[in-house]
Write an enzyme that holds these catalytic residues in place. Structure first.
Site, PDB file in Angstrom:
ATOM      1  N   CYS A 166      -6.577   7.899-100.884  1.00  0.00           N
ATOM      2  CA  CYS A 166      -6.316   7.275-102.184  1.00  0.00           C
ATOM      3  C   CYS A 166      -7.398   6.264-102.544  1.00  0.00           C
ATOM      4  O   CYS A 166      -7.101   5.174-103.075  1.00  0.00           O
ATOM      5  CB  CYS A 166      -4.947   6.594-102.230  1.00  0.00           C
ATOM      6  SG  CYS A 166      -3.598   7.741-101.999  1.00  0.00           S
ATOM      7  N   ASP A 202      -3.534  -7.443-103.031  1.00  0.00           N
ATOM      8  CA  ASP A 202      -2.883  -6.257-102.492  1.00  0.00           C
ATOM      9  C   ASP A 202      -2.843  -6.449-100.976  1.00  0.00           C
ATOM     10  O   ASP A 202      -3.848  -6.266-100.289  1.00  0.00           O
ATOM     11  CB  ASP A 202      -3.687  -5.015-102.883  1.00  0.00           C
ATOM     12  CG  ASP A 202      -3.154  -3.756-102.214  1.00  0.00           C
ATOM     13  OD1 ASP A 202      -2.273  -3.869-101.347  1.00  0.00           O
ATOM     14  OD2 ASP A 202      -3.646  -2.666-102.557  1.00  0.00           O
ATOM     15  N   GLN A 248      -2.055  -3.772 -96.505  1.00  0.00           N
ATOM     16  CA  GLN A 248      -2.616  -3.518 -95.172  1.00  0.00           C
ATOM     17  C   GLN A 248      -2.825  -4.789 -94.353  1.00  0.00           C
ATOM     18  O   GLN A 248      -3.383  -4.731 -93.256  1.00  0.00           O
ATOM     19  CB  GLN A 248      -3.968  -2.784 -95.292  1.00  0.00           C
ATOM     20  CG  GLN A 248      -3.878  -1.412 -95.923  1.00  0.00           C
ATOM     21  CD  GLN A 248      -3.155  -0.387 -95.044  1.00  0.00           C
ATOM     22  OE1 GLN A 248      -2.885  -0.626 -93.864  1.00  0.00           O
ATOM     23  NE2 GLN A 248      -2.817   0.751 -95.618  1.00  0.00           N
ATOM     24  N   HIS A 253      -7.594   0.720-103.278  1.00  0.00           N
ATOM     25  CA  HIS A 253      -6.703   1.888-103.247  1.00  0.00           C
ATOM     26  C   HIS A 253      -6.402   2.277-104.700  1.00  0.00           C
ATOM     27  O   HIS A 253      -6.406   1.422-105.581  1.00  0.00           O
ATOM     28  CB  HIS A 253      -5.419   1.439-102.532  1.00  0.00           C
ATOM     29  CG  HIS A 253      -4.425   2.516-102.251  1.00  0.00           C
ATOM     30  ND1 HIS A 253      -3.572   2.999-103.209  1.00  0.00           N
ATOM     31  CD2 HIS A 253      -4.124   3.178-101.104  1.00  0.00           C
ATOM     32  CE1 HIS A 253      -2.788   3.922-102.666  1.00  0.00           C
ATOM     33  NE2 HIS A 253      -3.103   4.054-101.385  1.00  0.00           N
ATOM     34  N   LYS A 300       5.256  -0.065 -94.465  1.00  0.00           N
ATOM     35  CA  LYS A 300       4.070  -0.267 -93.628  1.00  0.00           C
ATOM     36  C   LYS A 300       4.288  -1.400 -92.633  1.00  0.00           C
ATOM     37  O   LYS A 300       3.393  -1.767 -91.893  1.00  0.00           O
ATOM     38  CB  LYS A 300       2.854  -0.570 -94.507  1.00  0.00           C
ATOM     39  CG  LYS A 300       2.408   0.621 -95.360  1.00  0.00           C
ATOM     40  CD  LYS A 300       1.115   0.308 -96.075  1.00  0.00           C
ATOM     41  CE  LYS A 300       0.847   1.200 -97.264  1.00  0.00           C
ATOM     42  NZ  LYS A 300       0.412   2.542 -96.902  1.00  0.00           N
TER      43      LYS A 300
HETATM   44  N1  PMP Z   1      -2.764  -0.643-101.323  1.00  0.00           N
HETATM   45  C1  PMP Z   1      -3.259  -0.342-100.125  1.00  0.00           C
HETATM   46  C2  PMP Z   1      -4.424  -1.112 -99.598  1.00  0.00           C
HETATM   47  C3  PMP Z   1      -2.677   0.683 -99.376  1.00  0.00           C
HETATM   48  O1  PMP Z   1      -3.167   0.999 -98.187  1.00  0.00           O
HETATM   49  C4  PMP Z   1      -1.549   1.360 -99.894  1.00  0.00           C
HETATM   50  C5  PMP Z   1      -0.864   2.475 -99.113  1.00  0.00           C
HETATM   51  N2  PMP Z   1      -1.726   3.410 -98.557  1.00  0.00           N
HETATM   52  C6  PMP Z   1      -1.079   1.004-101.144  1.00  0.00           C
HETATM   53  C7  PMP Z   1      -1.714  -0.010-101.833  1.00  0.00           C
HETATM   54  C8  PMP Z   1       0.078   1.690-101.792  1.00  0.00           C
HETATM   55  O2  PMP Z   1       1.235   1.507-101.063  1.00  0.00           O
HETATM   56  P1  PMP Z   1       2.550   2.280-101.507  1.00  0.00           P
HETATM   57  O3  PMP Z   1       2.201   3.737-101.448  1.00  0.00           O
HETATM   58  O4  PMP Z   1       3.553   1.890-100.493  1.00  0.00           O
HETATM   59  O5  PMP Z   1       2.865   1.866-102.884  1.00  0.00           O
END
Ligand code: PMP
Length: 413
Positions: A371, A205, A208, A128, A231
């Site tokens: 993203c 990270d 998910q 991401h 999430k």
């Molecule tokens: N890493 C991953 C794998 C994600 O899916 C996301 C959210 N889509 C993020 C980081 C970022 O999360 P946040 O927008 O809550 O900072």
């Protein structure tokens, strides 16, 4: 000894989420955008209201009753989260705004002081942007070099390539536990073990993964781990970093200000102990307290049961989507190797048009680059459509998605 996993009572669970009772464009809402954010059960909404109606106060500094109650509630969630992560020390948990802020904190406070030109940071092609951009910025500041583990055709990390890319120059391996596009669950323990053998730090990270399966931070063998409360049924505005306390002890605070100090003079200051040292300013007390209610809800449902439910639902969705001609479905074949995230692409419909048509049927999916622009380039598409499941989704949601998709295909095709 075999452990039986209780099946989720999805009907009862659905009744705990007020938003699932609403209609969109005259249809029952079918919420399939859980990888972006999740809905909140009544228990979380009630906890937020109760906090502001009865206990609201600033934390740590006050001696009055409300200040003590707010502090106990806030710190209680830190302890609660430590148990949720498999029994880690609460002082290794730092509350942030989200996963993104937690990763930036690692870059600024932990990695930057120990990296220089010639050193390498190993990432992957499936990250991401929040696990890419902080490292691009760091590389610019320090001269460190970024390397990326490629993915295979079925959307897994190429582990042979990982083994080759991991060298004595690697100072950090930062990677997603589960991909927010492909759904792939990465072999964290194997990666962490090899990284450790080379003396590299590991940052997971877990945005998910933590909401969807049992995750034991120490068992996985990583040094640092980041995730977002929104999430995992919690409010927006709360995330966290967990780190081995020895590492966080050495960290140079990213932000300075109130709460994070031991002693301040006009020209110098010393830092408080962990975790306050890394939490400058008034924290997001109310949302953290409500996050505690989300953790309770997830544990009452059971993370193993949530995982089993999502594997079943994902298997069903994959089977139905794969039966459609000319639809590319990304990620590993086996639902046991993936999370409840499915990206797909149909040459004849732009994902945004599809998402708009589905919305008219009350079905919420996501369309775009998620993203993950480098991953889109690797897949050779401008965008994908993505459906993502959680504990309150049911087969009827998948059926509605497939019917809506078929209708859109016949309209555009
Ligand atoms: N890493 C991953 C794998 C994600 O899916 C996301 C959210 N889509 C993020 C980081 C970022 O999360 P946040 O927008 O809550 O900072």
């Amino acid at each position: 000894m075999s452990v039986s996993i209780e099946r989720l009572d999805v009907r009862r669970i659905r009744s705990d989420f007020p938003i699932l009772g609403r209609e969109v464009h005259g249809h029952a809402l079918r919420y399939l955008d859980n990888a972006a954010t999740t809905q909140k059960p009544r228990a979380v909404l009630d906890a937020l209201r109760d906090y502001y109606e009865r206990h609201n106060s600033n934390v740590h500094r006050g001696v009055h009753t409300l200040a003590q109650e707010a502090t106990e509630a806030y710190e209680g969630v830190r302890t609660r989260l430590g148990r949720f992560l498999g029994g880690v020390e609460p002082r290794g948990i730092v509350f942030t705004r989200n996963t993104t802020e937690a990763i930036n904190l690692v870059a600024r406070s932990i990695v930057e002081p120990r990296i220089g030109s010639g050193d390498e940071i190993l990432l992957t092609e499936m990250e991401h942007h929040s696990n890419l951009v902080p490292w691009i910025q760091l590389a610019k500041r320090t001269g460190a070099r970024l390397r990326h583990v490629p993915i295979t055709e079925d959307g897994r990390l190429d582990l042979d390539a990982f083994d080759d890319l991991l060298t004595d120059r690697t100072k950090l391996v930062a990677f997603a536990h589960a991909s927010n596009v492909l759904g792939t669950i990465n072999p964290v323990e194997r990666i962490a073990e090899r990284a450790r053998a080379k003396g590299a730090l590991t940052l997971l990270d877990a945005a998910q993964s933590i909401p969807h399966m049992p995750v034991d931070a120490r068992e996985l063998g990583v040094d640092l781990l980041a995730a977002s409360a929104h999430k995992m049924l919690g409010p927006t505005g709360v995330g966290f970093l967990w780190g081995r306390p020895e590492l966080l002890e050495e960290a140079e605070p990213m932000l300075g200000g109130g709460e994070m100090i031991l002693e301040v003079h006009l020209d110098r200051a010393t830092w408080a102990d962990l975790p306050q040292k890394l939490e400058a300013g008034t924290p997001n007390v109310g949302d953290v307290v409500a996050f505690g209610a989300a953790l309770n809800y997830l544990e009452a449902a059971g993370l193993a049961a949530i995982r089993a439910h999502e594997v079943e639902l994902t298997g069903y969705a994959l089977e139905r989507l794969r039966s459609l001609e000319n639809l590319r479905v990304y990620g590993p074949e086996d639902p046991e190797h993936r999370s409840g995230v499915i990206s797909f692409y149909d040459e004849t419909i732009h994902p945004h048009d599809l998402a708009t048509m589905l919305d008219l049927r009350g079905i919420a999916i996501r369309a775009g680059h998620h993203c993950a622009q480098p991953l889109m380039r690797r897949l050779g598409v401008p965008a994908t459509s993505r459906a993502s499941f959680y504990l309150y989704n049911e087969r009827a949601d998948v059926d509605a998605l497939v019917e809506g998709l078929e209708e859109a295909r016949s309209y555009f095709g």
